[in-house]
Design a protein around this motif. Structure first.
Motif, PDB file in Angstrom:
ATOM      1  N   ARG A  85       0.840  -1.196   0.000  1.00 46.01           N
ATOM      2  CA  ARG A  85       0.000   0.000   0.000  1.00 46.01           C
ATOM      3  C   ARG A  85       0.876   1.247   0.000  1.00 46.01           C
ATOM      4  O   ARG A  85       2.015   1.222   0.441  1.00 46.01           O
ATOM      5  N   GLN A  86       0.295   2.302  -0.530  1.00 45.47           N
ATOM      6  CA  GLN A  86       1.006   3.568  -0.576  1.00 45.47           C
ATOM      7  C   GLN A  86       0.046   4.691  -0.260  1.00 45.47           C
ATOM      8  O   GLN A  86      -0.945   4.893  -0.976  1.00 45.47           O
ATOM      9  N   ALA A  87       0.344   5.410   0.807  1.00 41.21           N
ATOM     10  CA  ALA A  87      -0.442   6.577   1.200  1.00 41.21           C
ATOM     11  C   ALA A  87       0.202   7.825   0.605  1.00 41.21           C
ATOM     12  O   ALA A  87       1.396   7.820   0.297  1.00 41.21           O
ATOM     13  N   PRO A  88      -0.544   8.890   0.457  1.00 45.73           N
ATOM     14  CA  PRO A  88       0.015  10.121  -0.116  1.00 45.73           C
ATOM     15  C   PRO A  88       1.229  10.601   0.665  1.00 45.73           C
ATOM     16  O   PRO A  88       1.205  10.687   1.894  1.00 45.73           O
ATOM     17  N   GLY A  89       2.312  10.866  -0.066  1.00 47.45           N
ATOM     18  CA  GLY A  89       3.522  11.373   0.558  1.00 47.45           C
ATOM     19  C   GLY A  89       4.364  10.330   1.258  1.00 47.45           C
ATOM     20  O   GLY A  89       5.374  10.670   1.884  1.00 47.45           O
ATOM     21  N   LYS A  90       3.959   9.071   1.167  1.00 44.47           N
ATOM     22  CA  LYS A  90       4.698   8.001   1.835  1.00 44.47           C
ATOM     23  C   LYS A  90       5.196   6.989   0.821  1.00 44.47           C
ATOM     24  O   LYS A  90       4.680   6.894  -0.297  1.00 44.47           O
ATOM     25  N   GLU A  91       6.195   6.216   1.237  1.00 42.44           N
ATOM     26  CA  GLU A  91       6.711   5.167   0.370  1.00 42.44           C
ATOM     27  C   GLU A  91       5.760   3.968   0.358  1.00 42.44           C
ATOM     28  O   GLU A  91       4.974   3.763   1.284  1.00 42.44           O
ATOM     29  N   ARG A  92       5.875   3.190  -0.701  1.00 43.63           N
ATOM     30  CA  ARG A  92       5.090   1.966  -0.775  1.00 43.63           C
ATOM     31  C   ARG A  92       5.567   1.004   0.298  1.00 43.63           C
ATOM     32  O   ARG A  92       6.759   0.795   0.474  1.00 43.63           O
ATOM     33  N   GLU A  93       4.633   0.408   1.019  1.00 42.87           N
ATOM     34  CA  GLU A  93       5.008  -0.485   2.102  1.00 42.87           C
ATOM     35  C   GLU A  93       4.332  -1.847   1.959  1.00 42.87           C
ATOM     36  O   GLU A  93       3.215  -1.961   1.451  1.00 42.87           O
ATOM     37  N   PHE A  94       5.020  -2.850   2.447  1.00 39.72           N
ATOM     38  CA  PHE A  94       4.506  -4.218   2.438  1.00 39.72           C
ATOM     39  C   PHE A  94       3.366  -4.338   3.438  1.00 39.72           C
ATOM     40  O   PHE A  94       3.442  -3.814   4.548  1.00 39.72           O
ATOM     41  N   VAL A  95       2.328  -5.062   3.045  1.00 37.97           N
ATOM     42  CA  VAL A  95       1.183  -5.299   3.926  1.00 37.97           C
ATOM     43  C   VAL A  95       1.089  -6.779   4.289  1.00 37.97           C
ATOM     44  O   VAL A  95       1.047  -7.144   5.460  1.00 37.97           O
ATOM     45  N   ALA A  96       1.057  -7.636   3.280  1.00 39.71           N
ATOM     46  CA  ALA A  96       0.909  -9.075   3.512  1.00 39.71           C
ATOM     47  C   ALA A  96       1.372  -9.822   2.273  1.00 39.71           C
ATOM     48  O   ALA A  96       1.347  -9.288   1.171  1.00 39.71           O
ATOM     49  N   GLY A  97       1.791 -11.065   2.468  1.00 41.66           N
ATOM     50  CA  GLY A  97       2.219 -11.876   1.337  1.00 41.66           C
ATOM     51  C   GLY A  97       1.914 -13.340   1.574  1.00 41.66           C
ATOM     52  O   GLY A  97       1.795 -13.783   2.724  1.00 41.66           O
ATOM     53  N   ILE A  98       1.794 -14.094   0.490  1.00 37.06           N
ATOM     54  CA  ILE A  98       1.472 -15.515   0.578  1.00 37.06           C
ATOM     55  C   ILE A  98       2.268 -16.253  -0.478  1.00 37.06           C
ATOM     56  O   ILE A  98       2.422 -15.769  -1.614  1.00 37.06           O
ATOM     57  N   ASP A  99       2.797 -17.427  -0.133  1.00 38.86           N
ATOM     58  CA  ASP A  99       3.576 -18.174  -1.116  1.00 38.86           C
ATOM     59  C   ASP A  99       2.651 -18.905  -2.070  1.00 38.86           C
ATOM     60  O   ASP A  99       1.431 -18.857  -1.947  1.00 38.86           O
ATOM     61  N   TRP A 100       3.239 -19.608  -3.047  1.00 43.81           N
ATOM     62  CA  TRP A 100       2.415 -20.182  -4.110  1.00 43.81           C
ATOM     63  C   TRP A 100       1.522 -21.309  -3.607  1.00 43.81           C
ATOM     64  O   TRP A 100       0.460 -21.561  -4.161  1.00 43.81           O
ATOM     65  N   THR A 101       1.918 -21.960  -2.510  1.00 40.88           N
ATOM     66  CA  THR A 101       1.101 -23.050  -1.977  1.00 40.88           C
ATOM     67  C   THR A 101       0.006 -22.540  -1.047  1.00 40.88           C
ATOM     68  O   THR A 101      -0.956 -23.257  -0.772  1.00 40.88           O
ATOM     69  N   GLY A 102       0.183 -21.341  -0.524  1.00 40.13           N
ATOM     70  CA  GLY A 102      -0.752 -20.821   0.474  1.00 40.13           C
ATOM     71  C   GLY A 102      -0.381 -21.190   1.893  1.00 40.13           C
ATOM     72  O   GLY A 102      -1.071 -20.799   2.833  1.00 40.13           O
ATOM     73  N   SER A 103       0.700 -21.927   2.085  1.00 38.92           N
ATOM     74  CA  SER A 103       1.046 -22.409   3.414  1.00 38.92           C
ATOM     75  C   SER A 103       1.906 -21.432   4.199  1.00 38.92           C
ATOM     76  O   SER A 103       1.986 -21.511   5.424  1.00 38.92           O
ATOM     77  N   SER A 104       2.557 -20.499   3.530  1.00 39.84           N
ATOM     78  CA  SER A 104       3.400 -19.523   4.202  1.00 39.84           C
ATOM     79  C   SER A 104       2.833 -18.122   3.972  1.00 39.84           C
ATOM     80  O   SER A 104       2.572 -17.740   2.830  1.00 39.84           O
ATOM     81  N   ARG A 105       2.662 -17.384   5.044  1.00 41.91           N
ATOM     82  CA  ARG A 105       2.078 -16.040   4.973  1.00 41.91           C
ATOM     83  C   ARG A 105       2.891 -15.096   5.841  1.00 41.91           C
ATOM     84  O   ARG A 105       3.268 -15.440   6.963  1.00 41.91           O
ATOM     85  N   TYR A 106       3.123 -13.900   5.333  1.00 39.52           N
ATOM     86  CA  TYR A 106       3.797 -12.850   6.080  1.00 39.52           C
ATOM     87  C   TYR A 106       2.831 -11.678   6.246  1.00 39.52           C
ATOM     88  O   TYR A 106       2.026 -11.409   5.348  1.00 39.52           O
ATOM     89  N   TYR A 107       2.975 -10.964   7.346  1.00 42.24           N
ATOM     90  CA  TYR A 107       2.177  -9.763   7.590  1.00 42.24           C
ATOM     91  C   TYR A 107       3.060  -8.654   8.141  1.00 42.24           C
ATOM     92  O   TYR A 107       3.997  -8.920   8.903  1.00 42.24           O
ATOM     93  N   ALA A 108       2.733  -7.434   7.799  1.00 41.40           N
ATOM     94  CA  ALA A 108       3.346  -6.294   8.467  1.00 41.40           C
ATOM     95  C   ALA A 108       2.819  -6.241   9.897  1.00 41.40           C
ATOM     96  O   ALA A 108       1.668  -6.619  10.151  1.00 41.40           O
ATOM     97  N   ASP A 109       3.652  -5.782  10.817  1.00 42.56           N
ATOM     98  CA  ASP A 109       3.226  -5.708  12.216  1.00 42.56           C
ATOM     99  C   ASP A 109       1.974  -4.852  12.388  1.00 42.56           C
ATOM    100  O   ASP A 109       1.136  -5.126  13.242  1.00 42.56           O
ATOM    101  N   SER A 110       1.846  -3.839  11.551  1.00 37.09           N
ATOM    102  CA  SER A 110       0.734  -2.896  11.693  1.00 37.09           C
ATOM    103  C   SER A 110      -0.623  -3.513  11.336  1.00 37.09           C
ATOM    104  O   SER A 110      -1.667  -2.962  11.688  1.00 37.09           O
TER     105      SER A 110
END
Length: 121
Positions: A37-62
């Protein structure tokens, strides 16, 4: 891979939205997918991700414990369920596909056009 993000909109604080990232082209199930996601005036930041199998997921702390990423490879779609939204979640949300699940935007090869999420307080 062509990606189409959808599902954004205007929601009150505390509400929920579900974003979708629909893919076409190459075999989508081979790719990890990240939401950024990218808010006005801010850098693009990671929110969440999932691998191709769906078994591994990452999230931003926020967003941990509020957002859930999932995928349905049969439908070539990745979802981002967003609950307990607050004003700080207001941004343009992008989905991206790459061969490796990572929090680094430059590692993703394909990007969708973005969908606006606005949370009113």
């Amino acid at each position: 891979v062509q990606l189409q993000a959808s599902g954004g909109g205007l929601v009150q604080a505390g509400g929920s939205l579900k974003l979708s990232c629909a893919a076409s082209g190459r075999t989508f199930s081979n790719y990890a997918v990240g939401w950024f996601r990218q808010a006005p005036g801010k850098e693009r930041e990671f929110v969440a991700g999932i691998d191709w199998t769906g078994s591994s997921r990452y999230y931003a702390d926020s967003v941990k414990d509020r957002f859930t990423i999932s995928r349905n490879n049969a439908k070539n779609t990745v979802y981002l369920q967003m609950n307990s939204l607050n004003a700080e979640d207001t941004a343009v949300y992008y989905c991206a596909a790459g061969l490796v699940l990572t929090r680094t935007p430059s590692a993703y090869d394909y990007w969708g056009q973005g969908t606006q999420v606005t949370v009113s307080s």
